[in-house]
Design an enzyme around this catalytic site. Structure first.
Site, mmCIF file in Angstrom:
data_model
loop_
_atom_site.group_PDB
_atom_site.id
_atom_site.type_symbol
_atom_site.label_atom_id
_atom_site.label_comp_id
_atom_site.label_asym_id
_atom_site.label_seq_id
_atom_site.Cartn_x
_atom_site.Cartn_y
_atom_site.Cartn_z
ATOM 1 N N ASP A 1 0.836 -1.204 0.000
ATOM 2 C CA ASP A 1 0.000 0.000 0.000
ATOM 3 C C ASP A 1 0.871 1.254 0.000
ATOM 4 O OD1 ASP A 1 -2.252 -1.546 0.024
ATOM 5 O OD2 ASP A 1 -2.603 -1.395 2.187
ATOM 6 N N TYR B 1 6.337 -8.752 8.711
ATOM 7 C CA TYR B 1 5.874 -7.383 8.963
ATOM 8 C C TYR B 1 6.029 -7.026 10.430
ATOM 9 C CZ TYR B 1 3.334 -7.850 4.491
ATOM 10 O OH TYR B 1 2.999 -8.052 3.178
ATOM 11 N N ASP C 1 -7.268 0.889 8.708
ATOM 12 C CA ASP C 1 -5.980 1.508 9.056
ATOM 13 C C ASP C 1 -6.239 2.914 9.589
ATOM 14 O OD1 ASP C 1 -6.476 3.087 6.833
ATOM 15 O OD2 ASP C 1 -5.044 2.045 5.542
ATOM 16 N N ARG D 1 -3.952 -5.448 8.120
ATOM 17 C CA ARG D 1 -5.017 -4.572 8.650
ATOM 18 C C ARG D 1 -6.121 -5.407 9.292
ATOM 19 N NH1 ARG D 1 -7.238 -1.621 3.646
ATOM 20 N NH2 ARG D 1 -6.084 -3.146 2.423
#
Length: 296
Positions: A38, A66, A80, A175
């Site tokens: 993103d 992550y 988010d 997310r």
């Protein structure tokens, strides 16, 4: 010019923006990324150049690591920090360290996710985010993903946040993971921050920024910023062949299946040269056939 550039994608750029910029910097058209990040997320984004673009599907379908920060008490329409708030609940009792660890542990293994409405998943030929922008509600398909490991890095009662590291399969929405963890802890939640710290065998420490690339290109050839294509295939089995067999492999010939049992697909090597990726022939189980052949 062939190889892989382990880029540290900056915030504010799409993965396609990065490809476009690198085509200009490296003065070559054959450039492809290995998995969308993103725009507001920074992190490891291996970029394949030249012959290495042939391995994009094999590198995309790998483990990713992550580091995410989850904020409790507020959920948003995008899951988010950039979306409109849809639910708030005061965090009257912040979860204990043990409670957090217990909940994170419950997400290890194969889990089912419902992709966020603001995502590129297609339903009836249309992307979910297009439905979301039109305020249309559609049934979202569930998907199974794998969480190989997940562990707390820190928690902060003042910020009402939890920072954790997760190693997961392709297609995992971090997310959504944050939202689901929040639910298990009894609160609405959203992802406040995200960094991708590793893709396959490319860790954060090995990446280069656009600034570093530009500096290096002032004094060196574009090839100097690339790693060998086989670095992107280290998660596959390697099979080393002799010179005579290497000639057949370079010509894309089918071969007798080797005695050594390997996971498929597997990589054919001659000395340090990446030759091809092979797998068992679908109609002839005693033969192997090339899936990709590399020409130098």
């Amino acid at each position: 010019m062939n190889g892989i550039l382990p880029l540290w994608k900056p915030k504010g750029m799409t993965s396609h923006d990065c490809v476009f910029k690198l085509r200009k910097l490296l003065q070559t058209k054959k450039v492809g990324h290995t998995g969308t990040l993103d725009p507001e997320v920074e992190g490891v984004l291996p970029i394949c150049v030249g012959q290495a673009t042939k391995i994009v599907p094999f590198l995309t379908d790998t483990r990713k690591t992550y580091v995410a920060e989850l904020k409790l008490g507020v959920s948003t329409e995008t899951e988010d920090a950039h979306g409109s708030v849809i639910e708030e609940k005061p965090v009257t009792v912040f979860p204990t360290e043990d409670q957090i660890d217990e909940v994170l542990k419950a997400f290890t293994g194969i889990i089912t996710q419902v992709p966020p409405m603001y995502s590129a998943v297609k339903v009836k030929g249309k992307k979910l985010y297009e439905y979301a922008r039109e305020k249309q509600v559609v049934e979202r398909p569930t998907r199974q993903v794998e969480i190989f490991s997940i562990s707390k890095i820190s928690s902060c009662e003042e910020r009402e946040s939890i920072t954790f590291e997760v190693v997961c399969s392709k297609g995992t929405y971090i997310r959504t993971l944050c939202v689901d963890i929040g639910k298990k802890l009894g609160y609405p939640a959203h992802m406040a921050h995200l960094e991708r710290t590793q893709v396959a065998s490319f860790p954060k420490e090995e990446t280069v920024t656009f600034e570093q690339i530009e500096e290096k290109l002032k004094v060196s050839h574009p090839e100097s910023v690339l790693l060998p294509a086989q670095r992107g295939l280290e998660h596959l089995d390697y099979y080393h062949v002799d010179e005579q067999t290497a000639i057949k492999v370079r010509n894309g010939q089918k071969l007798s299946k080797p005695d050594k049992i390997m996971k498929e697909p597997f990589v054919m090597m001659f000395n340090q040269e990446l030759l091809a990726i092979y797998q068992t022939h679908p109609d002839k189980p005693m033969e192997i056939k090339p899936v990709r052949v590399f020409n130098g």
